[in-house]
Each structure stands twice: as structure tokens, then as C-alpha cells.
Design an enzyme around this catalytic site. Structure first.
Site, PDB file in Angstrom:
ATOM      1  N   ILE A 101       0.834  -1.173   0.022  1.00 46.83           N
ATOM      2  CA  ILE A 101       0.077   0.016  -0.010  1.00 46.83           C
ATOM      3  C   ILE A 101       0.918   1.137  -0.084  1.00 46.83           C
ATOM      4  O   ILE A 101       0.339   2.452  -0.049  1.00 46.83           O
ATOM      5  CB  ILE A 101      -1.015  -0.046   1.256  1.00 46.83           C
ATOM      6  N   THR A 134       7.681  -0.853  20.884  1.00 42.77           N
ATOM      7  CA  THR A 134       7.053  -1.990  21.754  1.00 42.77           C
ATOM      8  C   THR A 134       7.113  -1.457  23.052  1.00 42.77           C
ATOM      9  O   THR A 134       8.122  -0.665  23.456  1.00 42.77           O
ATOM     10  CB  THR A 134       7.574  -3.273  21.648  1.00 42.77           C
ATOM     11  N   TYR A 239       2.812   6.173  15.747  1.00 45.03           N
ATOM     12  CA  TYR A 239       1.543   5.359  15.663  1.00 45.03           C
ATOM     13  C   TYR A 239       0.374   6.046  16.140  1.00 45.03           C
ATOM     14  O   TYR A 239      -0.712   5.774  15.474  1.00 45.03           O
ATOM     15  CB  TYR A 239       1.979   3.965  16.389  1.00 45.03           C
ATOM     16  N   LYS A 243      -3.002   6.672  13.662  1.00 45.15           N
ATOM     17  CA  LYS A 243      -4.202   6.071  13.859  1.00 45.15           C
ATOM     18  C   LYS A 243      -5.327   7.282  13.917  1.00 45.15           C
ATOM     19  O   LYS A 243      -6.655   7.160  13.638  1.00 45.15           O
ATOM     20  CB  LYS A 243      -4.283   5.094  14.896  1.00 45.15           C
TER      21      LYS A 243
END
Length: 320
Positions: A101, A134, A239, A243
């Protein structure tokens, strides 16, 4: 009762509510769709991006289990073909096609193929995404890649797919896999600039340009090092913002697509799968991929399309 005990009790009650909801979702997943609810058939085409593993793989599996034809896509051909073979061996109707994508040519090639082979798409689930943090890590070293993949790539995939979405009485569906981390008014992880937040909250004023400008401003601050004091979310910043952009674009497109005539409707929604035990979370999540996939599958198949332009988690609408 002191403040520490109150906080502990509050966390325990929240945990109990989560566990109760998870149990309810697990029960709902065992309830078969009735003939009245099953608007789809084996000829219904569902495309799932980033489906070679994790949540995307489970979304593909569950949609195929319900009797749809699923096109499983991934950037890497080898892992995508292996994932497809696994589902085919379960007797599911799944085919593979490579799709990156981030690459306009790859998107165009995929769309030309799916249009020629199936005459279009009934359901598009945008699951492909990346995160380079993480735990408590909050590096923005790969911020541009995260924004470009999670937001720009998803947006480009939607734009390229719109002409291919098949007209029907039930309407075509687009589901964007997103995250609560992108909520505008999350108690612990929201944009500090009140003026900007209010603009992004106003669905009538919200636009693709405003979302793009917000992402570009963040990336400019990443380059000059000023992002830390820029009022951006402090938890998994790149991140979270990617979103937030996906959520905002879902609202924008929900408003635009709602103006289509009956028979030409396309319904778009977004959802948070929860903190799922996948490679992206370092296997540290609290939710299984099977549970994490549930809401996206539910949104793809639900007959009631009042979900258009809205945000969901655990089959319930939540605030942006």
C-alpha cells in the site's frame, strides 16, 4: 479508604468489566448468522490488506469461514502465499495477491487485477500497518514510514478502491483497523493543542487537508527535534497520530459517502482491535488475534449500516 486503595479498586473493576465483555464477545462469536442476516454469498469479494499474519490473517480466516471469497494480500509474496495455503487447507475460499500500500503502482496493479477477475470489491478491510515501538519505547526514528503506511497508504487504498466497490442494495463496506491510541480525547494520550483538537473534533469542519496538515506539521517537528514539546501524544506518538489520522479520515469519508444514492452506498467505519498478542506488540498484548479480529469482521458483515463514519471497539461504538 486511601487514594491508593481507591485506584486499585477502580483498576480491578475496570478489569472485571473487560473480562465480562470479552466473555460476551466470545459467546456472540459462537452464534451463527441467521438466513435473514446473511446478505452475502460465496460470490461476495472481501479484500484484506496486511493479512499474512496476526489480526489481518484472522480477519481473512473469519470472513472466509462465514462463506465469503477472501483476497488475502500482503507486501511479501512468500509469507502471503504461505498464509493463503494454510487457509485453503482448512477448506476456505481464499486467494492471494501481492499488495504494497506504500507503492502506487502496486495498488494500481492490484485494483486492475481484482476488477478483471471479480468485477470489483464488496468489502475492503484496511488492516496493513506498522509500528516500530514496543512497550514503553517512544522513538520517532521511523515516524515518516509509520504515517505513510498507516494513514497515507490506507487513504490511497481507499481512493483507488472506491470505483471498484460493487453497487448493491446492502451497500459495499470499508473497515479501517485503527486504535484507541488515536482518540482525540484519550485521558492520557491526547493532543495538547486545544485549538487543533477542537478543529479535529468538529466533523463538519474536519477535512482531508486538515488531517494532512496535522501529520505534516508533526513530521516537520520530528525533523527539527521540536516534536517533544509540540503537545503531541506522549505514548507511541507516531503510531498514535497515524491512527488519529485514520479515524479522522474515516469520519470525512463517512460524511462524503453518505451522500450517495441508494443502491450505490458505501459504508465506512473504523475499529480498535485492542492490545493484541501479535508480532507488532512484541506478543505482549492481552487479547488473542481471534478476539482482535472480531469487531472488524462484525462491521464488515453487519446488516445495520448506521455504523457509517463511526468508531468501534468490542462491537460497541466509542468516541473519537
Amino acid at each position: 479508604m486511601d487514594a491508593t486503595e481507591k485506584r486499585t479498586n477502580k483498576k480491578e473493576r475496570a478489569k472485571e468489566r473487560r473480562e465480562k465483555r470479552h466473555q460476551e464477545i466470545s459467546r456472540l462469536r459462537t452464534v451463527p448468522y441467521s438466513d435473514h442476516d446473511r446478505w452475502w454469498s460465496a460470490d461476495t469479494i472481501a479484500v484484506v490488506t496486511g493479512a499474512n499474519r496476526g489480526i489481518g490473517f484472522e480477519i481473512a480466516r473469519q470472513l472466509a469461514f462465514h462463506g465469503l471469497t477472501v483476497v488475502l494480500t500482503s507486501r511479501d509474496t512468500t509469507t502471503g502465499e504461505e498464509a493463503t495455503k494454510t487457509l485453503q487447507e482448512e477448506g476456505l475460499k481464499v486467494v492471494f495477491h501481492q499488495l504494497d500500500i506504500l507503492n502506487h503502482e502496486s495498488i494500481d496493479s492490484f485494483c486492475a487485477w481484482v476488477n478483471e477477475k471479480y468485477g470489483g470489491i464488496d468489502i475492503l478491510v484496511n488492516n496493513a500497518g506498522v509500528s516500530h515501538n514496543t512497550g514503553s519505547d517512544n522513538s520517532v526514528e521511523f515516524a515518516e514510514k509509520v504515517i505513510n503506511t498507516n494513514y497515507v497508504g490506507t487513504k490511497n487504498m481507499i481512493k483507488a478502491s472506491l470505483p471498484l466497490m460493487k453497487p448493491s442494495a446492502e451497500g459495499a463496506r470499508i473497515v479501517n483497523v485503527s486504535s484507541r491510541l488515536g482518540r482525540l480525547n484519550g485521558r492520557r494520550n491526547r493532543i495538547g493543542d486545544v485549538g487543533l483538537r477542537e478543529k479535529l473534533e468538529d466533523v463538519e469542519l474536519l477535512s482531508e487537508d486538515l488531517i494532512d496538515e496535522t501529520m505534516n506539521k508533526f513530521l516537520e517537528e520530528v525533523k527539527d527535534g521540536s516534536w517533544i514539546s509540540g503537545g503531541w501524544p506522549q505514548n507511541n506518538t507516531d503510531y498514535s497520530l497515524s491512527k488519529l489520522a485514520v479515524n479522522g479520515y474515516t469520519r470525512v469519508m463517512g460524511r462524503i459517502l453518505s451522500e450517495r444514492d441508494d443502491g450505490e452506498k458505501i459504508y465506512i467505519s473504523c475499529c480498535c482491535p485492542g492490545w493484541v498478542k501479535t508480532a507488532m506488540t512484541g506478543w505482549a498484548g492481552q487479547t488473542s488475534p481471534e478476539e482482535g479480529a472480531d469487531t472488524a469482521v462484525w462491521l464488515a458483515l453487519i446488516r445495520d449500516q448506521s455504523v457509517n463514519g463511526k468508531f468501534f471497539a468490542e462491537r460497541r461504538e466509542i468516541n473519537f
